[in-house]
Scaffold this active site. Structure first.
Site, PDB file in Angstrom:
ATOM      1  CG  HIS A 205      -1.983  -1.073   1.117  1.00 36.34           C
ATOM      2  ND1 HIS A 205      -2.421  -1.817   2.172  1.00 36.34           N
ATOM      3  CD2 HIS A 205      -2.674  -1.506   0.028  1.00 36.34           C
ATOM      4  CE1 HIS A 205      -3.356  -2.670   1.741  1.00 36.34           C
ATOM      5  NE2 HIS A 205      -3.527  -2.500   0.450  1.00 36.34           N
ATOM      6  CD  GLU A 208      -0.607   0.558   4.390  1.00 39.10           C
ATOM      7  OE1 GLU A 208       0.097  -0.474   4.434  1.00 39.10           O
ATOM      8  OE2 GLU A 208      -1.837   0.526   4.215  1.00 39.10           O
ATOM      9  NE  ARG A 263      -6.364   0.037   0.397  1.00 35.03           N
ATOM     10  CZ  ARG A 263      -6.109  -0.658   1.494  1.00 35.03           C
ATOM     11  NH1 ARG A 263      -5.455  -0.123   2.481  1.00 35.03           N
ATOM     12  NH2 ARG A 263      -6.507  -1.910   1.600  1.00 35.03           N
ATOM     13  CG  HIS A 333       0.101  -3.952   5.112  1.00 36.41           C
ATOM     14  ND1 HIS A 333      -0.738  -3.577   4.107  1.00 36.41           N
ATOM     15  CD2 HIS A 333       0.603  -5.164   4.747  1.00 36.41           C
ATOM     16  CE1 HIS A 333      -0.743  -4.508   3.162  1.00 36.41           C
ATOM     17  NE2 HIS A 333       0.066  -5.486   3.524  1.00 36.41           N
ATOM     18  CD  GLU A 407      -2.315  -3.180   9.093  1.00 37.64           C
ATOM     19  OE1 GLU A 407      -1.823  -2.053   8.882  1.00 37.64           O
ATOM     20  OE2 GLU A 407      -3.086  -3.740   8.315  1.00 37.64           O
TER      21      GLU A 407
HETATM   22  O1  0X9 Z   1      -6.795  -4.127   4.563  1.00 39.96           O
HETATM   23  C1  0X9 Z   1      -5.647  -4.512   4.384  1.00 39.96           C
HETATM   24  O2  0X9 Z   1      -5.241  -4.898   3.291  1.00 39.96           O
HETATM   25  C2  0X9 Z   1      -4.655  -4.490   5.561  1.00 39.96           C
HETATM   26  N1  0X9 Z   1      -4.859  -3.324   6.369  1.00 39.96           N
HETATM   27  S1  0X9 Z   1      -4.379  -1.855   5.810  1.00 39.96           S
HETATM   28  O3  0X9 Z   1      -4.866  -0.862   6.717  1.00 39.96           O
HETATM   29  N2  0X9 Z   1      -2.792  -1.801   5.840  1.00 39.96           N
HETATM   30  O4  0X9 Z   1      -4.846  -1.703   4.470  1.00 39.96           O
HETATM   31  C3  0X9 Z   1      -4.852  -5.734   6.394  1.00 39.96           C
HETATM   32  C4  0X9 Z   1      -4.444  -6.979   5.698  1.00 39.96           C
HETATM   33  C5  0X9 Z   1      -4.755  -8.215   6.477  1.00 39.96           C
HETATM   34  N3  0X9 Z   1      -4.626  -9.384   5.652  1.00 39.96           N
HETATM   35  C6  0X9 Z   1      -5.488  -9.675   4.635  1.00 39.96           C
HETATM   36  N4  0X9 Z   1      -6.490  -8.924   4.336  1.00 39.96           N
HETATM   37  N5  0X9 Z   1      -5.286 -10.789   3.985  1.00 39.96           N
HETATM   38 ZN    ZN Z   2      -1.753  -1.763   4.087  1.00 38.43          ZN
END
Ligand code: 0X9
Ligand code: ZN
Length: 455
Positions: A205, A208, A263, A333, A407
């Site tokens: 992303h 980040e 993003r 992330h 995260e």
């Molecule tokens: O939403 C996401 O992709 C991630 N959070 S973020 O705020 N960095 O965008 C979490 C990812 C967790 N894992 C998966 N969704 N597989």
């Molecule tokens: Zn992310």
């Protein structure tokens, strides 16, 4: 009678009627002369910097209004990532650019929605963080305590490979939509045969920024602390490490040049004005089910089909062709301080749920013990939200059983705009989690080989 005129950037209010008419006329002329440019830009008494608001809706009606604001007004949702996830009693972090601030604030007031200003000077912080890239090297701040442009990161990759020719190899794993190379570094500090490996990717992303900063820090730390730090030496003696510092180079570049809040990748979808696929919704793990969107303008757009994007396809291909050696998959992330494990694409438990849970729990405990900072942990779907198509779930389904998403900092004071002075702390915490998990995995593999040998 007294009227106040807010002087934009000057941040002060003048009581314009406390002087005599002649003086007033002079003040007006001077004021208009000095602020003409500003008046042209703002037109009225409004904020001159984007702000980040923290809002907790306390009724379904407020939830609907917030969803509406985040979709129809020029704002960017920081948390949650999509309006679908907004719910009662859960904090929403919303970036409101200066030119929408009056309208959005009025709307919130009208509906008695209270909020706190999390960051009042987001635009200044953005500007400062970009300037920081070229800080004077004598400032006492090291390379790893700053954010870097994509070009600087490419230079750093080359330099690192040159400086450590026996231990670092650059691997071209693919290229992005805009044809930028996806370089991974292979760290191989010990030439033992049949070594296992760990994969770490950063910057899926774009906004980040702490994520690529961690990958750079991690490579540096590994190279410098091999034979100095016991845990690191043990890990690198037992496994190779592949590090992909920027998995979404087009998006990352765009955050430096056009939009700090970007993003997704930069795929231009024909027939729509919208750009970008969420690479963490583009993997083949319950692809595009609840928690992702097939609407190209959404921040969680899943793409046309699984691995439709060159960036996710490149990583998937590499992992597929190295799946026998790669034991650990880590994706970095931000923000919210969480150590996540599969699954995020379903509420079901992973078949090795308990061992993964034990690992993230111990990693969070170590972070708390050493750095007094709290990380929550658990399977993604239950800890944050259902989010199908993620790289961690896909890697797990491929057979890389120790698969995680971290995260990093913070929990919402600065969000994506984590100041450079916090990079070191955030990286140390993540490093603790990496070490805890890698050592645990090694312990398990050694136990299983020795039990096989004793049988
Ligand atoms: O939403 C996401 O992709 C991630 N959070 S973020 O705020 N960095 O965008 C979490 C990812 C967790 N894992 C998966 N969704 N597989
Ligand atoms: Zn992310």
């Amino acid at each position: 009678m007294s009227a106040y005129l807010r002087m934009g950037e000057l941040g002060q209010c003048l009581d314009i009627f406390q002087f005599g008419p002649d003086i007033m006329a002079t003040v007006w002329v001077l004021f208009i002369f000095l602020n003409f440019d500003l008046l042209l830009k703002t037109g009225q008494c409004t904020e001159t910097s984007g702000q980040v608001l923290s809002i907790t809706p306390n009724s379904q009606e407020q939830v609907e209004i917030l969803k509406n604001v985040s979709i129809h007004y020029q704002t960017v949702l920081w948390q949650p990532v999509s309006s679908d996830y907004i719910k009662e009693q859960t904090q929403v972090h919303l970036y409101v650019p200066a030119n929408s601030s009056q309208t959005v604030n009025d709307l919130l007031h009208r509906h008695s929605i209270t909020y706190e200003v999390m960051l009042s000077n987001a635009d200044e912080i953005i500007e400062m963080q970009m300037r920081n890239d070229s800080t004077d090297p004598r400032s006492g701040v090291t390379f790893y305590q700053r954010y870097h442009t994509l070009e600087d990161i490419y230079d750093w990759i080359n330099r690192t490979a040159k400086d450590y020719p026996d231990t670092v190899k650059v691997i071209l794993v693919g290229s992005s939509h805009e044809k930028r190379p996806l370089y991974a570094l292979k760290l191989s500090l010990n030439s033992r045969p049949n070594k296992k490996a760990m994969w770490i990717d950063c910057g899926i992303h774009a906004r980040e920024w702490i994520s690529p900063a961690f990958c750079l820090f991690f490579v540096h730390y590994s190279l410098v602390f091999y034979n100095q730090n016991q845990a690191m030496t043990q890990i690198l003696d037992n496994m190779d490490v592949y590090v992909l510092p920027v998995m979404n180079p087009d998006g990352y570049k765009y955050t430096w040049t056009n939009d700090r809040m970007w993003r997704k990748n930069r795929f231009p979808k024909k027939g729509t004005p919208c750009i970008g696929v969420d690479l963490n919704r583009n993997f083949d793990a319950n692809w595009c089910t609840r928690g992702a969107s097939d609407y190209p303008c959404s921040e969680i757009y899943c793409g046309a089909f699984p691995e439709s994007e060159p960036e996710s396809q490149a990583v998937a291909n590499f992992l597929r062709s190295h799946k026998d050696s790669i034991q650990i998959y880590l994706s970095i992330h931000s923000y919210s301080q969480m150590l996540l494990m599969p699954y995020s694409c379903t509420m079901d438990e992973a078949e090795n749920h308990s061992e993964l849970y034990e690992m993230v729990k111990q990693a969070a405990e170590n972070i708390r013990r050493y750095y007094r900072n709290i990380y929550t942990y658990g399977p993604g779907a239950k800890t944050i939200y259902l989010a199908p198509g993620g790289s961690d779930d896909w890697a797990h389904m491929l057979g890389i059983k120790y698969s995680f998403t971290f995260e990093l900092q913070d929990r919402g004071r600065y969000g994506f705009l984590l100041p450079p002075s916090h990079i070191q702390g955030a990286c140390n915490e993540a490093l603790t989690a990496v070490k805890t998990i890698a050592l645990k995995v090694m312990e398990k593999s050694q136990a299983s080989t020795s039990s096989r040998q004793t049988v």
